[in-house]
Design an enzyme around this catalytic site. Sequence first.
Site, PDB file in Angstrom:
ATOM      1  N   SER A  15      -3.577  17.567   3.913  1.00 16.70           N
ATOM      2  CA  SER A  15      -5.069  17.337   4.327  1.00 16.70           C
ATOM      3  C   SER A  15      -5.902  17.753   5.036  1.00 16.70           C
ATOM      4  CB  SER A  15      -3.832  15.713   4.683  1.00 16.70           C
ATOM      5  OG  SER A  15      -4.034  14.922   4.142  1.00 16.70           O
ATOM      6  N   GLY A  16      -5.973  17.983   6.322  1.00 22.82           N
ATOM      7  CA  GLY A  16      -6.974  18.554   6.478  1.00 22.82           C
ATOM      8  C   GLY A  16      -6.727  20.238   6.007  1.00 22.82           C
ATOM      9  N   CYS A  43       1.544  14.082   3.294  1.00 27.75           N
ATOM     10  CA  CYS A  43       0.869  12.814   3.141  1.00 27.75           C
ATOM     11  C   CYS A  43       1.009  12.746   1.313  1.00 27.75           C
ATOM     12  CB  CYS A  43      -0.791  12.992   3.335  1.00 27.75           C
ATOM     13  SG  CYS A  43      -1.258  11.442   2.924  1.00 27.75           S
ATOM     14  N   CYS A  48       2.800   9.561   3.398  1.00 28.39           N
ATOM     15  CA  CYS A  48       1.433   8.212   2.830  1.00 28.39           C
ATOM     16  C   CYS A  48       1.942   7.611   0.915  1.00 28.39           C
ATOM     17  CB  CYS A  48       0.335   8.394   2.653  1.00 28.39           C
ATOM     18  SG  CYS A  48      -0.315   9.159   3.862  1.00 28.39           S
ATOM     19  N   LYS A  51       5.661   6.999   0.285  1.00 23.29           N
ATOM     20  CA  LYS A  51       5.909   5.942   1.174  1.00 23.29           C
ATOM     21  C   LYS A  51       4.629   4.690   0.428  1.00 23.29           C
ATOM     22  CE  LYS A  51       2.950   4.274   3.602  1.00 23.29           C
ATOM     23  NZ  LYS A  51       2.917   5.129   4.545  1.00 23.29           N
ATOM     24  N   ALA A 115       2.726  31.891   5.695  1.00 29.98           N
ATOM     25  CA  ALA A 115       1.498  33.003   5.971  1.00 29.98           C
ATOM     26  C   ALA A 115       2.380  32.919   7.467  1.00 29.98           C
ATOM     27  CB  ALA A 115       0.660  32.511   5.941  1.00 29.98           C
ATOM     28  N   GLY A 175      11.422   2.950  16.311  1.00 26.52           N
ATOM     29  CA  GLY A 175      10.284   2.313  15.668  1.00 26.52           C
ATOM     30  C   GLY A 175       8.689   1.667  16.337  1.00 26.52           C
ATOM     31  N   TYR A 177       5.542   4.010  12.696  1.00 26.05           N
ATOM     32  CA  TYR A 177       5.460   3.389  11.848  1.00 26.05           C
ATOM     33  C   TYR A 177       6.371   3.422  10.460  1.00 26.05           C
ATOM     34  CZ  TYR A 177       0.625   3.614  12.932  1.00 26.05           C
ATOM     35  OH  TYR A 177      -0.664   3.923  13.365  1.00 26.05           O
ATOM     36  N   ILE A 178       6.767   4.934  10.725  1.00 21.04           N
ATOM     37  CA  ILE A 178       7.469   5.010   9.261  1.00 21.04           C
ATOM     38  C   ILE A 178       8.760   4.001   9.421  1.00 21.04           C
ATOM     39  CG2 ILE A 178       9.232   6.728   8.416  1.00 21.04           C
ATOM     40  CD1 ILE A 178       7.890   8.958   9.485  1.00 21.04           C
ATOM     41  N   GLU A 181       8.211   1.022   8.047  1.00 18.83           N
ATOM     42  CA  GLU A 181       7.509   0.887   6.568  1.00 18.83           C
ATOM     43  C   GLU A 181       8.773   0.839   5.977  1.00 18.83           C
ATOM     44  OE1 GLU A 181       3.314   2.437   7.263  1.00 18.83           O
ATOM     45  OE2 GLU A 181       5.070   3.782   6.276  1.00 18.83           O
ATOM     46  N   ARG A 198      15.460   1.892  20.543  1.00 16.92           N
ATOM     47  CA  ARG A 198      15.959   1.821  21.793  1.00 16.92           C
ATOM     48  C   ARG A 198      15.486   0.854  22.426  1.00 16.92           C
ATOM     49  NH1 ARG A 198      13.838   8.074  23.289  1.00 16.92           N
ATOM     50  NH2 ARG A 198      11.194   7.291  22.448  1.00 16.92           N
ATOM     51  N   THR A 311      -4.116  11.273   7.984  1.00 13.21           N
ATOM     52  CA  THR A 311      -3.910  11.922   7.520  1.00 13.21           C
ATOM     53  C   THR A 311      -5.788  11.629   7.325  1.00 13.21           C
ATOM     54  OG1 THR A 311      -2.762  12.288   6.131  1.00 13.21           O
ATOM     55  CG2 THR A 311      -4.597  12.185   4.532  1.00 13.21           C
ATOM     56  N   ALA A 341      -3.096   1.712   9.318  1.00 16.32           N
ATOM     57  CA  ALA A 341      -2.214   0.136   8.947  1.00 16.32           C
ATOM     58  C   ALA A 341      -0.660   0.500   9.125  1.00 16.32           C
ATOM     59  CB  ALA A 341      -2.456  -0.556   7.462  1.00 16.32           C
ATOM     60  N   HIS A 436     -14.649 -17.408   0.434  1.00 19.72           N
ATOM     61  CA  HIS A 436     -13.868 -18.503   0.429  1.00 19.72           C
ATOM     62  C   HIS A 436     -12.931 -18.766  -1.188  1.00 19.72           C
ATOM     63  CE1 HIS A 436     -11.618 -22.436   1.532  1.00 19.72           C
ATOM     64  NE2 HIS A 436     -12.098 -23.092   0.294  1.00 19.72           N
ATOM     65  N   GLU A 441     -11.549 -14.355   5.033  1.00 15.78           N
ATOM     66  CA  GLU A 441     -12.796 -15.361   6.292  1.00 15.78           C
ATOM     67  C   GLU A 441     -12.814 -16.149   7.042  1.00 15.78           C
ATOM     68  OE1 GLU A 441     -13.651 -19.538   3.881  1.00 15.78           O
ATOM     69  OE2 GLU A 441     -11.301 -18.921   3.282  1.00 15.78           O
TER      70      GLU A 441
END
Length: 453
Positions: A15-16, A43, A48, A51, A115, A175, A177-178, A181, A198, A311, A341, A436, A441
């Site tokens: 990404s970077g 990613c 990402c 996933k 490289a 425990g 994100y990964i 998910e 743990r 990312t 998220a 609505h 909302e």
Amino acid sequence: MSKFDFDLFVIGAGSGGVRAARMAAAMGVRVGIAEERYLGGTCVNVGCVPKKLYVYASQYAESFSEAAGFGLTTQGTNFDWPTLRDNKTKEISRLNEIYRNLLVNSGCTLMDGRAVISGPQSVQVGDKTFSAERILVAVGGWPFVPDIPGAEHIISSNEVFDLETFPKRVIVVGGGYIAIEFAGIFAGLGCDTHLVHRGALFLKGFDQEVREFTAQEVAKKGVKLRFNTEIASIEKHSDGRLKVVFIDGQTELADQVMYATGRVPKTEGLGLETVGVALANNGAISVNEQYQTSIPSIYAVGDVIDRVQLTPVALAEGMALVRSLYGKGSPPVDYELIPTAVFSQPNIGTVGLTEEDAIKRYPQLDVYRSEFRSMKHTLSGSEERTLMKLLVDRSNDKVVGVHMVGADAGEIIQGIAVALKAGATKATFDATIGIHPTAAEEFVTMREPSRSY
Ligand code: NDP
């Protein structure tokens, strides 16, 4: 005529690296970029993107069963793992090609190979050495798996996307994100799923109430949560199943054991030590505010500097670097109010401070909280609930944290993050007309604080 082969040599096309390379090339900078594994980095290839595709897949079975309440019935469901896996692989290959075209069409010289830095202004790729006025290291991170007896049987997020067969029973360790998910993905696709962590509760660093609420919701989806324990060893049976022994002596059989116990900067063997680039204790490359390392011609961005492993943060760092080196300058990346998220089921979306941190910083804190069953589930029969929280500094009415656990939380919090970045107060939220009927909302109709400090 420059005495260097390249003005900028980027190591790592994730990404970077890709963003920095393309942006620099578009400004007329002569860019070389080398990638030894896959274009798009973690990613696109093992993070990402695949996933999220698997998260989508894992939600269908539940949607089919919920459809009955709306009058739609199906003849049962059948999940074919090779179809999902191979369709995913096709899509990733398509994205790899897009990345290749983007780089080449922007004028970068792309090299498929590893490289290694051979000097402050030189890089070796295979048997070729290139000189570069500046080098950017954007090699990312790599899953960390603790060294326990039987560790060779463990899979990480590098392997999980391409399993030969889909497990009937899985143990996911971690425990963060990964782990959360993937526990949701496995459970949604019909696998008997155990999540082992743990600590006393997962998602350290998130709002405590969000963590507790998520644990309840994840358990409702059938994930068996085992907190306060660790795996001591893993043994492979002759039938291929894995016998997992916990530190308290309990055992469990599983088809796969996946560890998602953090990712570490992938700095080994890059030649950084040879040229004297300073590393932090965890192996991350140390950089200053301009992403410059201890060697002035060498820069680093993204997961390899281990500031925030996301990312969009790597993209922001890459762009800020290129603007400051070759453009009109750039304000430093603002690491405050980064929305995030977790694509758990249901999703978590969050921006700003947790309640625990907010109380420390803003002693006059109002907490607005709403918990409900969404309208969809009045007919679907699902017991899923939604949590929303708004944290307000009463001294100036500023909203300092917003959290949601519920369907599409990531989508909703992205918009709220714009409001917080713009300095929104609770009065701004109150003056905003709701859409609505939506769950979102609720964020503009919370009238009374649930608690005040
Ligand atoms: P995290 O750093 O989020 O979580 C690591 C987890 O592993 C923690 O719960 C930690 O426990 C536990 N752990 C660490 N070491 C051990 C050990 N030796 N034994 C047992 N448990 C251990 O890492 P992930 O691997 O989940 O993800 C890496 C990063 O990737 C994330 O931090 C995130 O920035 C990024 N990511 C972002 C996503 C998104 O934006 N949706 C999705 C996936 C990844 P403890 O809490 O006790 O320290």
